[in-house]
Motif scaffolding. Structure first.
Motif, short mmCIF file in Angstrom:
data_model
loop_
_atom_site.label_atom_id
_atom_site.label_comp_id
_atom_site.label_asym_id
_atom_site.label_seq_id
_atom_site.Cartn_x
_atom_site.Cartn_y
_atom_site.Cartn_z
N MET A 14 8.04 -8.96 -4.41
CA MET A 14 7.51 -7.98 -5.36
C MET A 14 8.15 -8.15 -6.73
SD MET A 14 7.22 -4.61 -2.90
CE MET A 14 5.93 -3.83 -3.90
N LEU A 21 3.08 -6.49 -5.45
CA LEU A 21 3.15 -7.66 -4.59
C LEU A 21 2.89 -8.91 -5.42
CD1 LEU A 21 3.46 -8.68 -1.65
CD2 LEU A 21 0.97 -8.49 -1.45
N GLU A 81 12.42 -8.60 -2.38
CA GLU A 81 11.57 -8.82 -1.20
C GLU A 81 11.69 -7.59 -0.32
OE1 GLU A 81 13.41 -12.88 -2.27
OE2 GLU A 81 14.35 -11.23 -1.17
N TYR A 88 7.59 -8.87 1.76
CA TYR A 88 6.73 -8.67 0.60
C TYR A 88 7.47 -8.99 -0.68
CZ TYR A 88 4.41 -5.93 4.23
OH TYR A 88 3.83 -5.53 5.41
N ARG A 138 8.09 -1.26 1.03
CA ARG A 138 7.12 -1.74 0.03
C ARG A 138 6.50 -0.55 -0.71
NH1 ARG A 138 1.33 -4.91 1.04
NH2 ARG A 138 0.59 -4.59 -1.08
N ALA A 177 6.76 -2.36 5.47
CA ALA A 177 5.68 -1.69 4.73
C ALA A 177 6.20 -0.39 4.11
CB ALA A 177 4.52 -1.42 5.66
N SER A 200 6.19 -9.47 8.41
CA SER A 200 5.96 -9.99 7.06
C SER A 200 6.98 -9.39 6.10
CB SER A 200 4.55 -9.61 6.57
OG SER A 200 3.58 -10.26 7.36
N ARG A 213 1.47 -13.69 -2.12
CA ARG A 213 1.19 -13.28 -0.75
C ARG A 213 2.49 -13.00 0.00
NH1 ARG A 213 1.91 -17.34 2.82
NH2 ARG A 213 2.26 -19.43 2.02
N THR A 214 2.35 -12.50 1.19
CA THR A 214 3.52 -12.16 1.99
C THR A 214 4.23 -13.41 2.50
OG1 THR A 214 2.16 -12.02 3.99
CG2 THR A 214 2.51 -9.97 2.77
#
Length: 198
Positions: free
Chosen positions: A191, A175, A158, A189, A165, A162, A187, A178-179
């Motif tokens: 992944m 991803l 996770e 992410y 990410r 950003a 948020s 969804r977030t």
């Protein structure tokens, strides 16, 4: 670059927590869990220490040779969890019992964590602020991803920002769904990375 990596032992716990505290002090999720900076400074190590203890007991922790970065890994078997994960409640109880956000962040990420396939789980990675941007984190993760590729094993994490990410996307993560949107907060992410050939 070719950094050397050693595996943490129990005696390295303090070092690992220290690197994590430095790396995550200004992280969006840590700042949401502990909005008051002075309070964060007082309890953040206890909070992060729970993750460190889980990785020492159930997984492994990689340390970059110059102690600039650490990565906490767990091996997750296939199959739905049989019982509720006690870690989120332990995070709250250990770090800040009156702060429900300590527990909520773990419950929300746990709810989206896939369990249909065995995978390597990057629980957390931290790079000391003065060393970020040098590629150390990518190398530390890359060593485990090479093993995953050899063994045909997916990986999961996770991202808490950003910026992180984007790093993980460069390493082949995508991803997943969804977030995870923290209430009135940032948020996260979820992944996933399929093993890659060649």
């Amino acid at each position: 670059m070719g950094i050397r990596i050693q595996q943490a032992e129990q005696r390295d716990r303090g070092l690992v927590v220290s690197v994590m505290e430095e790396a995550f002090h200004d992280d969006p999720v840590s700042s949401w869990v502990f909005p008051d900076e002075a309070h964060r400074r007082a309890v953040h190590g206890k909070f992060l220490g729970v993750f460190v203890d889980v990785a020492l007991d159930e997984g492994r922790i990689d340390i970059a040779e110059d102690e600039a970065a650490v990565a906490l890994w767990l091996q997750v078997p296939a199959g739905a969890p049989q019982e509720e994960d006690p870690t989120p409640a332990l995070m709250r109880e250990t770090a800040d019992p009156d702060n429900e956000r300590c527990e909520l962040v773990g419950r929300l990420t746990g709810a989206v964590h896939p369990h249909d396939r065995a995978h390597a789980y990057l629980l957390m990675i931290g790079v000391r602020p003065g060393r970020q941007g040098e590629g150390i984190g990518a190398e530390l993760i890359g060593a485990e991803l090479e093993r995953c590729d050899r063994e045909g094993l997916p990986a999961y994490l996770e991202a808490s920002s950003a910026r992180s990410r984007a790093l993980y996307e460069r390493l082949g993560f995508r991803l997943l769904g969804r977030t995870v949107d923290l209430p009135d907060g940032p948020s996260m992410y979820p992944m996933w990375r399929e093993p890659q050939a060649g």
